[in-house]
Design an enzyme around this catalytic site. Structure first.
Site, short mmCIF file in Angstrom:
data_model
loop_
_atom_site.label_atom_id
_atom_site.label_comp_id
_atom_site.label_asym_id
_atom_site.label_seq_id
_atom_site.Cartn_x
_atom_site.Cartn_y
_atom_site.Cartn_z
N CYS A 85 0.84 -1.20 0.00
CA CYS A 85 0.00 0.00 0.00
C CYS A 85 0.87 1.25 0.00
O CYS A 85 1.76 1.39 0.84
CB CYS A 85 -0.91 -0.01 1.22
SG CYS A 85 -1.74 1.55 1.53
N CYS A 88 0.84 3.10 3.30
CA CYS A 88 1.67 2.46 4.33
C CYS A 88 3.15 2.74 4.08
O CYS A 88 3.92 2.93 5.03
CB CYS A 88 1.41 0.95 4.35
SG CYS A 88 -0.30 0.51 4.71
#
Length: 229
Positions: A85, A88
């Protein structure tokens, strides 16, 4: 019943239905952008975190209790929602910007992931300047796991986070489970306890770096005398 034959009656009815539908959609959109429908996180107890089983990511993995991470010097730990992600990866890079200051304090930086898929962790590592471990049972994402499903994509805060990370040059992929929300912990040494617990409330909800640093400064490293107590 002559009004039933009046075209304006049906037109007005359709307008009423349309206005009602638009009003309902607007209300749903408004509520989706508040915290009304967000699941409330359950705070983790130190004893809960201590007993979590983690694995190293070597060819011959070693299983150990999570308390090893912070027992002597405390630790900053990121529970990664999904290594691929880009949000992230952005937060991992932000936390890594504190690495030199954490090193001066003697506080290590770690991350845990909930799955190890192909090269996902390896591809995540350039963004994160600390060791990464596997939490197969997803305990760091509990005690009560929280998920954000497709509602996340109609939250304005999430879209703001998307554009922020994208403008920052971060990219990613869609590999792996990404609905269970992550977080960041600052845990003191020994039995000092959890000094900071940030639970992601929506995709891209980052921890405050100043709060992380302030919590890390509160850590009291274990001495031989304190270990014997």
């Amino acid at each position: 019943m002559s009004f039933l034959q009046d075209p304006s009656f049906f037109t007005m009815g359709m307008w009423s239905i349309g206005a009602g539908a638009l009003g309902a959609a607007a209300l749903a959109l408004l509520l989706a952008n508040t915290d009304v429908f967000l699941s409330k996180p359950q705070k983790a107890a130190l004893e809960y975190l201590e007993d979590i089983d983690l694995k190293t990511l070597e060819k011959e993995p070693r299983t150990f209790k999570a308390k090893e991470l912070w027992e002597k010097n405390g630790a900053v730990i990121m529970a990664v929602r999904r290594p691929g992600c880009f949000l992230c990866r952005e937060e991992a890079a932000d936390l890594s910007s504190l690495k030199s200051m954490l090193d001066q304090l003697g506080v290590p930086l770690y991350a845990v992931v909930k799955e190890h898929i192909r090269t996902e962790v390896k591809d995540f590592q350039p963004y994160f300047k600390g060791e990464i471990f596997l939490d197969e049972k997803k305990k760091f994402y509990g005690p009560q796991r929280r998920k954000m499903m497709f509602m996340g994509f109609i939250r304005l805060g999430v879209w703001y986070n998307f554009f922020r990370a994208w403008n920052g040059g971060f990219s990613g992929n869609l590999e792996g489970e990404g609905f269970i929300l992550g977080g960041v912990f600052v845990v003191g040494s020994g039995k000092q306890g959890i000094l900071l617990e940030h639970r992601e409330k929506e995709f891209g909800d980052k921890v405050n770096l100043l709060s992380v640093l302030e919590a890390a400064k509160m850590i009291k490293p274990q001495t031989l005398a304190s270990e014997k107590k």
